[in-house]
Each structure stands twice: as structure tokens, then as C-alpha cells.
Design an enzyme around this catalytic site. Structure first.
Site, PDB file in Angstrom:
ATOM      1  N   GLY A 205       1.053  -0.973   0.194  1.00 48.59           N
ATOM      2  CA  GLY A 205      -0.002  -0.204   0.159  1.00 48.59           C
ATOM      3  C   GLY A 205       0.929   1.488   0.311  1.00 48.59           C
ATOM      4  O   GLY A 205       2.188   1.513   0.360  1.00 48.59           O
ATOM      5  N   PRO A 207       2.257   4.969   1.336  1.00 48.54           N
ATOM      6  CA  PRO A 207       3.737   5.041   2.480  1.00 48.54           C
ATOM      7  C   PRO A 207       2.341   5.678   3.769  1.00 48.54           C
ATOM      8  O   PRO A 207       1.565   6.536   3.342  1.00 48.54           O
ATOM      9  CB  PRO A 207       4.036   6.319   1.991  1.00 48.54           C
ATOM     10  N   GLY A 208       2.305   5.655   4.757  1.00 42.73           N
ATOM     11  CA  GLY A 208       1.329   6.827   5.771  1.00 42.73           C
ATOM     12  C   GLY A 208       0.151   5.406   6.131  1.00 42.73           C
ATOM     13  O   GLY A 208      -0.830   5.732   6.725  1.00 42.73           O
ATOM     14  N   THR A 209      -0.100   3.993   6.060  1.00 41.71           N
ATOM     15  CA  THR A 209      -1.620   3.785   5.498  1.00 41.71           C
ATOM     16  C   THR A 209      -1.485   3.055   7.096  1.00 41.71           C
ATOM     17  O   THR A 209      -2.774   2.221   6.880  1.00 41.71           O
ATOM     18  CB  THR A 209      -1.801   3.340   4.352  1.00 41.71           C
ATOM     19  N   GLY A 210       0.166   2.854   7.510  1.00 39.76           N
ATOM     20  CA  GLY A 210      -0.411   1.920   8.708  1.00 39.76           C
ATOM     21  C   GLY A 210      -0.262   0.566   8.512  1.00 39.76           C
ATOM     22  O   GLY A 210      -0.725  -0.408   9.177  1.00 39.76           O
ATOM     23  N   GLU A 427      -9.113  32.359  -9.046  1.00 39.11           N
ATOM     24  CA  GLU A 427      -9.525  31.156  -7.887  1.00 39.11           C
ATOM     25  C   GLU A 427     -10.961  31.291  -7.911  1.00 39.11           C
ATOM     26  O   GLU A 427     -12.162  29.961  -8.082  1.00 39.11           O
ATOM     27  CB  GLU A 427      -9.886  31.822  -6.705  1.00 39.11           C
ATOM     28  N   ASP A 503      -2.486  24.262 -12.663  1.00 38.97           N
ATOM     29  CA  ASP A 503      -3.171  23.173 -13.107  1.00 38.97           C
ATOM     30  C   ASP A 503      -2.625  22.787 -14.366  1.00 38.97           C
ATOM     31  O   ASP A 503      -3.652  21.659 -14.955  1.00 38.97           O
ATOM     32  CB  ASP A 503      -4.084  24.644 -13.672  1.00 38.97           C
TER      33      ASP A 503
HETATM   34  P1  ADP Z   1       3.247   2.691   7.148  1.00 40.71           P
HETATM   35  O1  ADP Z   1       4.038   1.886   7.688  1.00 40.71           O
HETATM   36  O2  ADP Z   1       2.630   2.108   5.897  1.00 40.71           O
HETATM   37  O3  ADP Z   1       4.266   3.758   5.452  1.00 40.71           O
HETATM   38  P2  ADP Z   1       2.823   3.432   8.937  1.00 40.71           P
HETATM   39  O4  ADP Z   1       2.291   2.383   9.740  1.00 40.71           O
HETATM   40  O5  ADP Z   1       4.491   3.705   9.194  1.00 40.71           O
HETATM   41  O6  ADP Z   1       3.411   3.311   7.970  1.00 40.71           O
HETATM   42  O7  ADP Z   1       2.264   4.521   9.830  1.00 40.71           O
HETATM   43  C1  ADP Z   1       2.429   6.029  10.370  1.00 40.71           C
HETATM   44  C2  ADP Z   1       1.620   6.240  11.228  1.00 40.71           C
HETATM   45  O8  ADP Z   1       0.671   6.984  10.664  1.00 40.71           O
HETATM   46  C3  ADP Z   1       1.221   5.138  12.085  1.00 40.71           C
HETATM   47  O9  ADP Z   1       1.897   5.653  13.398  1.00 40.71           O
HETATM   48  C4  ADP Z   1       0.488   6.467  12.552  1.00 40.71           C
HETATM   49  O10 ADP Z   1       0.063   7.176  13.812  1.00 40.71           O
HETATM   50  C5  ADP Z   1      -1.259   6.898  11.480  1.00 40.71           C
HETATM   51  N1  ADP Z   1      -1.975   5.849  11.365  1.00 40.71           N
HETATM   52  C6  ADP Z   1      -1.312   5.494  10.100  1.00 40.71           C
HETATM   53  N2  ADP Z   1      -2.536   4.425   9.899  1.00 40.71           N
HETATM   54  C7  ADP Z   1      -3.571   4.060  10.878  1.00 40.71           C
HETATM   55  C8  ADP Z   1      -4.908   3.944  10.592  1.00 40.71           C
HETATM   56  N3  ADP Z   1      -5.312   3.192   9.924  1.00 40.71           N
HETATM   57  N4  ADP Z   1      -5.069   3.909  12.164  1.00 40.71           N
HETATM   58  C9  ADP Z   1      -4.889   4.863  13.153  1.00 40.71           C
HETATM   59  N5  ADP Z   1      -2.960   5.861  12.957  1.00 40.71           N
HETATM   60  C10 ADP Z   1      -2.712   5.416  11.514  1.00 40.71           C
END
Ligand code: ADP
Length: 603
Positions: A205, A207-210, A427, A503
Site C-alpha cells: 500500500g 506510504p503512511g497507511t498503517g 480562484e 492546473d
Molecule cells: P506505513 O508503514 O504504511 O508507511 P505506518 O504504519 O508507519 O505507515 O503509519 C505511520 C503513522 O500513521 C502511524 O504511526 C499512525 O500514527 C498513523 N496511521 C496510519 N494509518 C493509521 C490507521 N489506519 N489508524 C491509525 N493511525 C494510522
């Protein structure tokens, strides 16, 4: 979860410290310890003192050509050079001084030996013992040397670990992973029937999706040790080091089974071995070792490997085949409901005003990842503190979305009147075109306050719900909306400005995708002319067609954008009065809400 890390400092660091202590000791402390304060005097003073019988102890050092002596109390030591004095012996005898013993016991061999050799060795051994004890404690292995050892972080079992409830949204992924948890709790249930658990699970997935969080949650839920390591940590300068790290990691994991091994960013070692770029020996060896290790353990040993990547397409097929990473769990960007839940989970950590409408915030933050949402909450809390408030309000959250999207407000960016006017028309042009096309999302907010990202203003559109499909018409309308800003400038000022570059970029990208990927052009029918190479990282695409087709694609893209541009101009022409009225209003107010906009438009 208690995270215990191995000390990061290499052994050489400690050796260095010991060496430094040793040197300092020898150069500074030893001479100081060994020497009493010596006062240098002339020969006359010595003779005077001898005459007055004030000498205590005397030591004649022929070799150094000097005489050391003390006063009667032996508190002060004096030193003087020797003179050719035949009467010296007689003078000393007459003075009644004592000749016994050395005045400065510089060379007591035992003490000196102890201080210079034994003490440093003792210090050294103590530090060594301490370190190896620490290493054993943290890594579970009796290894003092770290070369070729995995430096996996070990998360020891603990009750307050991350749980599935901390990960908001991502229900499918959680469901998928809860099976693993169940297996770790209750392996017999699976063994009886003969079912084997997947050895490896790949979390893919953006980045940053948990993904990392989910992996930790699996460990937290099943209450087993959790080894975490990033793919890049395996790759070392020396060939073979990574492979030995993999071996070590698996050895440790097997000792601690049942447990979970998490390899983040596995694409760093798991890339396809395609032989291009001359190959990378170290990486390939590491990958081979990983493949071997994954084959090497039985299904039911209880070691489960989780790995995360945002580039699944770049992984080696040998790695993703059944028997290794046989399960793939997509962890996608959260949908509206997911975003709201994530916001709520993170809002629990800060004090939030009870009237905050999270669903509105979630709608505004469309396309944001979990990490971005966490960041939005934190930015809002920071803003509340800055403004001296006790809790986070709706406006803090809304402003922080803009901060995350567009950067901070530029406090001292001064636009000239003419510029401000252009931006206002630009805008309103976007917003008006969007609003007049029935399928475009309504406008949430329009602002012409410059931002640190370089945006001079922007129109925030809000998706009412989730969009999984977009029709050709919707895409075309989107392009028209994107061209609306420039269209308004042309209509009113009869000239173009540089303000439309973003744009233009977006409109072109969209138009291109319609033709090359979505099959929305009659000439090419359903032929894929582009392939997306990096689905989760910006979605770069590479063309897969002849040069002639490329030229044709370019023509069609231009024609498509032109059509939509003309459509936008037409819409604005038809609504010229409203355009002027709204632009004036925005110019005066600088920021207006979607409701204000709509009420003027519909008045
Ligand atoms: P990834 O490994 O997918 O890049 P992480 O698991 O390291 O992302 O997530 C980074 C941060 O984003 C986490 O520490 C959390 O604070 C936040 N975060 C991401 N997804 C979620 C989620 N589904 N629920 C709660 N917090 C989340």
C-alpha cells in the site's frame, strides 16, 4: 510495547574510549600521582639550610646531577643543581640530615605496574562484561561482536502493545490478519485439520497507511515477540554480510517461536533479479538467503513473517510465490469512513472541543493517508497551543488541513492590488466552472491568502462521498474546472499569468491518462498505451507504444484539454456577472466558504 533496541554504537567506539582513558591516565594522572610538589632553589639556599641545620632528608642524584632535599618537617621538597664541591659530604654530615630512603618514590615498580597496566585492563574487562551482558539481554544471543548479526529491534511481549483497535479503518486488512492472531493463539485448531498458516504475508500500500502499525498490532494481539527490521538494514557494504544477518535473524526468531518477524520496505532486498545494471551481488545474496530461510522452516514452527512494501511490482517473483509470501494484504488509502475513524483515534490523544465535526474534516481531507491525518490532528493541537486555547476547535482542524496541503499562511507576502485581483478571478473561475457543471463536487472554501507552498490561493473542493469509479464526463468536467482559473483570467484581463502552472500539469496528466490508460479515446479503443510502474508512489507511467502513436497521443491530449478549456470559457462568459460579483467579494474578504459562494451564485 516495550521496544528494546540493541546499542547502536559499534565496539570500536568502546575500545576508543578505553584507549583514551588509558592515555589520559598515563599522561596526566600518573605523573601527578607520582610526584610531590618540588620547589627549585639555588645552591646557596641549600648551603644556608645545611648550615642552619634545617635539612630533613637528603638524596644526592649523581646521574641527574641534582640534589633533592626536604626541610625538617619533610613537607616541602627542594631541588638544586650540583656544584663541584669537595666539602659536600662533610657539610651534609655536619647538618645532621638523614640519607635514608628516596624522597620521591617515583619508581615503586609494583604500584606503577598496577596503575599503568592492571587498572586499564580491569576497566576494559568491566566495560566488556557490561556490554556483553546488555547484548545478551536484548538480543537473546551470547554475541559481543556485532558483525554479520541482525540488528533487529525486538519488541518484547507486553500488555500495553498496539492493538487492532488502535488501527482505525483498514477492516479488510485487519480481518485478514486476525486469522494469524487466532493461529498463534490456537495452533492446534489448525493442525488438527491439516491446515498450514501462510509463512509470509505481504502488506502492500501507499506510504503512511498503517502497514507498520498493523504488523505491530498483530504482535500485540497475539502477545508474541516481534522482530522488526528494515530491508535496507540488511544491505551492507560487504558482500555476504546481509546474508549472515538474515541467517541470524531467523535463528533468533526460531529460538523465540512463536513470534513475528517484520521486514519493512522489503523491496530494498527483494527486488527482481533481472541482471540489469550489472546486478548487485550483496543484495542478491541477501535475497537468496532470505528465500532459503523461508523454505527452510516448517509451516508450523510458529514463525510468521510480515513484510511491507509500497512497490509490490518490483519484487522478485520467487519471493512472492506461494510457500514464501503467499498472502498479499492490500492496505489502501482510507475511505471517508476510514478517515473519520482515524481522525477520531488520533483525536483521543489531544483535547478536542466537543462540537468538532469529524465527518466534515474527513471529507475535506480527501486522499489523505493515515499518517497525514495523524499529522493534521497534531498540527491542530499545535495551533491551539499557539493561540493560547485549552482545546482543539473545528477551525484549528480546518486550518491544519490547509497547512498540511498547502503549507502555512505567508504572513508577510504582499500581493499588489492587481495581482490580488487576478488571483481572486482565477480562484472564482475554478469554483464557478466546478459549480456550474452538475457533476463537479461543490466548493468547500476559496481563499486568496498566499501559502508557504507557493500557492497564491486555492479552491478547496469536497467530495461528498467515496468515489470508486469516475465516468468520462466527470473526468472531462474535472479538466474543465482545472482550466477555469486561466479561462477567467483570459476573459477578464485578456492575458495569461504564471499562476496556472499547477492546473496545467494536473489537467494534462488527467487527459493523458484518459487516452492512454482508460481507453476513453475512440481512435485507440481499449488499447493500453501506458503502464503504471509505481502504483503506490505517485503513479508514474511509462509509454508502451510506437513513436508515431506517441505523436498521435500528444495531439489528442491537446485537443481534449482545448475542448474543456473552451467549455470553461463558455461557462464563464454565460456567468460573467456572477464572476465579477464573486471575484469582488473574494477580493475583499480574502477567504470565503462554500456556503457564501453558493448563496451569492444562487441569489
Ligand atoms: P506505513 O508503514 O504504511 O508507511 P505506518 O504504519 O508507519 O505507515 O503509519 C505511520 C503513522 O500513521 C502511524 O504511526 C499512525 O500514527 C498513523 N496511521 C496510519 N494509518 C493509521 C490507521 N489506519 N489508524 C491509525 N493511525 C494510522
Amino acid at each position: 510495547m516495550n521496544e528494546v533496541k540493541r546499542p547502536k554504537k559499534p565496539l570500536i567506539f568502546y575500545y576508543g574510549i578505553v584507549l583514551l582513558v588509558l592515555l589520559l591516565f598515563n599522561f596526566l594522572a600518573m605523573p601527578w600521582l607520582a610526584r610531590r610538589q618540588v620547589q627549585e632553589v639555588d645552591y646557596g639556599t641549600f648551603l644556608d639550610m645545611a648550615e642552619k641545620k634545617e635539612l630533613g632528608q637528603v638524596e644526592v642524584q649523581q646521574q641527574e646531577n641534582q640534589i633533592l632535599f626536604t626541610d625538617k618537617d619533610k613537607t616541602t621538597v627542594y631541588k638544586t643543581g650540583m656544584m663541584p664541591d669537595p666539602d659536600l659530604t662533610q657539610t651534609l654530615k655536619d647538618s645532621g640530615a638523614s640519607f635514608e630512603g628516596e624522597i620521591i618514590e617515583q619508581t615503586n615498580p609494583i604500584i606503577s605496574f598496577l596503575l599503568t597496566w592492571v587498572l586499564p585492563i580491569v576497566i576494559f574487562i568491566v566495560i566488556g562484561e557490561y556490554m556483553s551482558k546488555k547484548l545478551m539481554q536484548h538480543a537473546g544471543g551470547p554475541n559481543a561482536m556485532m558483525f554479520g548479526k541482525s540488528n533487529a529491534k525486538v519488541y518484547v511481549k507486553s500488555s500495553e502493545g498496539i492493538k487492532f483497535s488502535d488501527v482505525a479503518g483498514e477492516d479488510e486488512a485487519k480481518e485478514n490478519l486476525s486469522e494469524i492472531v487466532d493461529y498463534l493463539h490456537n495452533p492446534n485448531k489448525y493442525r488438527e485439520i491439516g491446515a498450514t498458516m501462510p509463512k509470509g504475508i505481504l502488506l502492500v500500500g501507499p506510504p503512511g497507511t498503517g502497514k507498520t502499525m498493523l504488523a505491530k498490532a498483530v504482535a500485540g494481539e497475539s502477545n508474541v515477540p516481534f522482530f522488526s527490521m528494515s530491508g535496507s538494514e540488511f544491505v551492507e557494504m560487504f558482500v555476504g554480510m546481509g546474508a549472515s544477518k538474515v541467517r541470524d535473524l531467523f535463528k533468533q526468531a526460531k529460538e523465540k517461536a512463536p513470534c513475528i518477524v517484520f521486514i519493512d520496505e522489503i523491496d530494498a532486498i527483494g527486488q527482481k533479479r533481472d541482471g540489469r545494471f550489472g546486478g548487485n551481488d550483496e543484495r542478491e545474496q541477501t535475497l537468496n538467503q532470505l528465500l532459503t530461510e523461508m523454505d527452510g522452516f516448517e509451516e508450523n514452527t510458529g514463525v510468521i513473517i510480515l513484510a511491507a512494501t509500497n512497490r509490490p511490482e518490483s519484487l522478485d517473483p520467487a519471493l512472492t510465490r506461494p510457500g514464501r509470501f503467499d498472502r498479499r494484504v492490500p492496505v489502501e488509502l482510507p475511505d471517508l469512513k476510514g478517515r473519520e475513524e482515524i481522525l477520531k483515534v488520533h483525536a483521543k490523544k489531544v483535547k478536542v472541543d466537543e462540537h468538532v465535526d469529524f465527518s466534515k474534516i474527513a471529507r475535506m481531507a480527501s486522499g489523505a493517508s493515515g499518517a497525514e491525518l495523524a499529522n493534521i490532528i497534531n498540527e491542530a493541537a499545535l495551533r491551539a497551543v499557539r493561540d493560547g486555547r485549552r482545546f482543539v476547535t473545528q477551525s484549528d482542524l480546518e486550518e491544519s488541513i490547509e497547512v498540511v496541503i498547502a503549507g502555512y499562511q505567508k504572513k508577510n507576502a504582499i500581493l499588489t492590488d492587481a495581482e490580488k485581483k487576478i488571483v481572486a478571478y482565477h480562484e472564482i473561475g475554478h469554483a464557478l466552472v466546478a459549480a456550474r457543471q452538475t457533476n463537479s463536487a461543490p466548493v468547500q472554501k476559496i481563499t486568496i491568502v498566499p501559502r508557504t507552498s507557493g500557492a497564491l490561493g486555492y479552491t478547496m473542493q469536497v467530495d461528498e462521498g467515496n468515489h470508486y469509479l469516475m465516468s468520462q464526463e466527470e473526468l472531462e468536467n474535472k479538466i474543465a474546472t482545472l482550466t477555469g482559473g486561466r479561462a477567467a483570467e483570459e476573459l477578464v484581463f485578456h492575458s495569461a499569468s504564471t499562476g496556472a502552472s499547477n492546473d496545467i500539469e494536473q489537467a494534462t496528466k488527467l487527459a493523458r491518462a484518459m487516452i492512454t490508460r482508460y481507453g476513453m479515446s475512440k481512435d485507440f479503443d481499449m488499447v493500453a498505451l501506458e503502464t503504471v510502474t509505481n502504483q503506490y508512489l505517485g503513479g508514474d507511467a511509462s509509454l508502451a507504444c510506437s513513436a508515431q502513436t506517441q505523436a498521435e497521443i500528444d495531439q489528442q491530449v491537446v485537443a481534449l484539454v482545448k475542448r474543456q478549456h473552451a467549455k470553461a470559457v463558455k461557462i464563464l462568459e454565460e456567468n460573467r456577472k456572477k464572476l465579477d460579483e464573486l471575484a469582488k467579494y473574494l477580493y475583499e474578504k480574502e477567504t470565503i466558504t462554500g456556503e457564501e459562494f453558493m448563496s451569492i451564485l444562487n441569489a
